[in-house]
Design an enzyme around this catalytic site. Structure first.
Site, short mmCIF file in Angstrom:
data_model
loop_
_atom_site.label_atom_id
_atom_site.label_comp_id
_atom_site.label_asym_id
_atom_site.label_seq_id
_atom_site.Cartn_x
_atom_site.Cartn_y
_atom_site.Cartn_z
N GLY A 131 45.59 31.70 45.26
CA GLY A 131 45.21 33.10 45.25
C GLY A 131 44.32 33.39 46.45
O GLY A 131 44.44 34.42 47.10
N SER A 132 43.45 32.43 46.77
CA SER A 132 42.48 32.66 47.85
C SER A 132 43.14 32.63 49.23
O SER A 132 42.83 33.44 50.10
CB SER A 132 41.37 31.60 47.82
OG SER A 132 40.76 31.57 46.55
N ILE A 337 20.88 35.32 22.84
CA ILE A 337 20.00 36.13 21.98
C ILE A 337 20.71 36.46 20.66
O ILE A 337 20.08 36.54 19.61
CB ILE A 337 19.55 37.41 22.74
CG1 ILE A 337 18.51 37.01 23.80
CG2 ILE A 337 18.99 38.46 21.79
CD1 ILE A 337 18.08 38.14 24.73
N GLU A 363 39.41 39.95 42.87
CA GLU A 363 39.04 40.62 44.14
C GLU A 363 38.30 39.67 45.07
O GLU A 363 37.29 40.01 45.67
CB GLU A 363 38.18 41.87 43.88
CG GLU A 363 38.89 42.99 43.16
CD GLU A 363 39.85 43.80 44.03
OE1 GLU A 363 39.83 43.62 45.27
OE2 GLU A 363 40.63 44.58 43.47
C1 LIG Z 1 42.23 38.30 34.58
C2 LIG Z 1 42.77 38.21 35.97
C3 LIG Z 1 43.42 39.30 36.55
C4 LIG Z 1 43.96 39.19 37.82
N1 LIG Z 1 44.66 40.26 38.35
C5 LIG Z 1 45.27 40.12 39.56
C6 LIG Z 1 46.10 41.16 40.08
O1 LIG Z 1 46.24 42.25 39.49
N2 LIG Z 1 46.74 40.96 41.26
C7 LIG Z 1 46.64 39.79 41.96
O2 LIG Z 1 47.25 39.66 43.01
N3 LIG Z 1 45.86 38.78 41.48
C8 LIG Z 1 45.19 38.92 40.31
N4 LIG Z 1 44.42 37.88 39.81
C9 LIG Z 1 44.34 36.63 40.56
C10 LIG Z 1 43.04 36.49 41.32
O3 LIG Z 1 42.99 37.39 42.39
C11 LIG Z 1 43.00 35.01 41.80
O4 LIG Z 1 42.77 34.24 40.64
C12 LIG Z 1 41.91 34.76 42.81
O5 LIG Z 1 42.26 35.31 44.06
C13 LIG Z 1 41.66 33.25 43.00
O6 LIG Z 1 42.85 32.59 43.22
P1 LIG Z 1 43.28 31.29 42.35
O7 LIG Z 1 43.02 31.57 40.93
O8 LIG Z 1 44.63 30.91 42.77
O9 LIG Z 1 42.24 30.19 42.79
P2 LIG Z 1 42.30 29.25 44.09
O10 LIG Z 1 42.45 30.04 45.32
O11 LIG Z 1 43.28 28.16 43.84
O12 LIG Z 1 40.83 28.63 44.04
C14 LIG Z 1 40.43 27.74 42.98
C15 LIG Z 1 38.93 27.52 43.11
O13 LIG Z 1 38.63 26.98 44.40
C16 LIG Z 1 37.71 27.83 45.10
N5 LIG Z 1 38.08 27.89 46.51
C17 LIG Z 1 39.30 28.19 47.05
N6 LIG Z 1 39.25 28.18 48.39
C18 LIG Z 1 37.96 27.89 48.71
C19 LIG Z 1 37.25 27.78 49.95
N7 LIG Z 1 37.86 27.97 51.13
N8 LIG Z 1 35.92 27.47 49.89
C20 LIG Z 1 35.30 27.29 48.71
N9 LIG Z 1 35.91 27.40 47.50
C21 LIG Z 1 37.22 27.71 47.50
C22 LIG Z 1 37.87 29.20 44.44
O14 LIG Z 1 36.72 29.98 44.62
C23 LIG Z 1 38.11 28.82 42.99
O15 LIG Z 1 36.88 28.58 42.37
C24 LIG Z 1 43.83 37.98 38.54
C25 LIG Z 1 43.15 36.90 37.98
C26 LIG Z 1 42.64 37.01 36.71
C27 LIG Z 1 41.92 35.82 36.10
#
Ligand SMILES: Cc1cc2nc3c(=O)[nH]c(=O)nc-3n(C[C@H](O)[C@H](O)[C@H](O)COP(=O)(O)OP(=O)(O)OC[C@H]3O[C@@H](n4cnc5c(N)ncnc54)[C@H](O)[C@@H]3O)c2cc1C
Length: 381
Positions: A131-132, A337, A363
């Protein structure tokens, strides 16, 4: 900067408060339990003009300034963050992307009904493997005459069931990284599109978050948003608005945690005294109060910056990261609490706690924001 609530804002905020308390509050526990988004309440919201946000009136919006919009979202999120999200769809990444980069025809067809509250939008960026790291997306778009053919899978996409349109992203050149990413506007009933909501989610239960599969989906070139390769820029330039919306939702939720914890601490008695008389409990209330005031200030500063017509890249990141971290701590303290009663779904606090966690992820995860803020400060960006 003037953060006092102005006379002209009072009417909108009073109306939002009344709607939240009288119409949303009696139903929120039930639709959260049933994982169902209340489309009828969303239609009521639309009639009150609360879906149009900062979108200009000419495109069906309410033409609010960003400060009024942020205060309105906070007000609604105090009762339900999912309904508050609905107040941000037009003013967030979906609507603002079309406002900035859409053709006049795209604005009339997609933005106007969204701003008027005629149906949700889904913003589909995240993929299974990441996602990131947006630039590594695998969804492909191949030009075929006047169309593109899209193939790929998006996950964790909110409002995937009842959305009226979808803003998604695909690469036209897998080797080009972010320069290949291109934005498309899809209609959910087009052949090749499959939408499956995830069930029994820990948080965000009413928000229809799920999977979007695109299998040989034929998209007219007229539904490309912006130019080929402009998708990354589109997504990133609109995220400031998305982050302002999420941060505002967090502030409203912190206020709810503070109010619920205060009321409980005043009424729950142990050892012959309300627990609110204990310094260890008071310390948690103090932290929540300070968290609320400081997060609110950061959000209003970001909104003020947007109202000056400036970009708010760092402030929007700070507001989103700080407000969601502060919310997580406030929800944790408010749960503590509540003792055992935090575990009961007869009490609201558990819902805020479950939802709070994912505010730190959506986001842009807070680790990504932390990195971005430091890189700007250090001059690496
Ligand atoms: C309830 C919910 C609703 C959502 N709705 C949407 C939506 O409508 N549309 C959409 O497109 N997405 C949506 N998402 C997805 C969300 O945007 C992603 O979960 C988010 O961008 C993180 O991506 P990932 O979960 O793949 O984590 P990853 O990118 O795989 O990261 C996993 C962990 O590693 C950390 N990490 C990753 N890269 C780095 C770095 N370079 N340095 C340090 N730490 C890092 C992250 O912070 C995280 O803690 C939703 C997610 C949830 C839970």
């Amino acid at each position: 900067m003037d953060f006092a609530v102005k006379e002209e804002q009072t009417a909108i905020l009073d109306m939002t408060r009344r709607f939240s308390r009288e119409r949303i509050r009696p139903r929120v526990r039930e639709y959260d339990r049933e994982e169902r988004f209340p489309l009828d309440l969303y239609a009521e919201m639309a009639q009150l003009g609360l879906t149009g946000g900062v979108i200009p009136e000419q495109y069906g919006g309410a033409g609010m300034d960003h400060q009024t919009y942020a205060l309105m979202v906070m007000e609604m999120a105090e009762t339900c963050q999912a309904m508050a999200a609905a107040a941000t769809w037009a003013s967030g990444v979906g609507g603002v992307s079309v406002l900035r980069f859409g053709t006049e025809e795209q604005k009339q067809k997609y933005l106007v009904p969204l701003a008027k509250g005629e149906g949700p939008v889904a913003f589909a960026l995240t993929e299974t493997h990441t996602g990131s790291d947006v630039a590594s997306m695998k969804t492909r778009a191949v030009r075929d005459g006047d169309d593109y053919i899209l193939n790929g899978t998006k996950v964790w996409i909110s409002m995937i069931e009842s959305c009226k349109w979808i803003l998604t992203f695909a690469t036209v050149d897998a080797g080009a990284g972010r320069k290949g990413i291109t934005a498309f506007l899809l209609e959910p009933d087009w052949p090749g599109i499959t939408r499956t909501p995830f069930k029994n989610k820990v948080g965000f239960r009413p928000m229809e978050t799920g999977e979007l599969v695109l299998q040989d989906v034929r998209v007219p070139a007229s539904n490309r948003l912006g130019a080929e390769g402009e998708g990354f820029k589109i997504a990133m330039s609109s995220v400031e608005n998305g982050r302002l919306g999420v941060a505002s939702r967090c502030v409203g939720m912190i206020r709810a945690c503070l109010n619920l914890a205060t009321e409980y601490a005043q009424t729950r008695t142990t050892f012959g005294e309300p627990i609110g008389k204990r310094q260890l409990v008071q310390s948690k209330i103090t932290d929540m109060k300070v968290a609320y005031e400081t997060a609110r200030l950061l959000v209003l500063q970001t909104a003020w910056q947007k109202d000056q017509g400036d970009r708010a890249r760092v402030n929007a990141s700070m507001a989103k990261m700080y407000a969601s971290d502060a919310l997580m701590r406030a929800a944790e303290d408010a749960m503590q609490i509540h003792g055992a009663y935090g575990c009961s779904d007869e009490y609201d606090i558990g819902r805020y706690w479950r939802d709070a966690k994912f505010m730190q992820t959506i986001e842009g995860s807070n680790e990504i924001h932390r990195t971005l803020i430091a890189e700007y400060q250090l001059g690496y960006r």
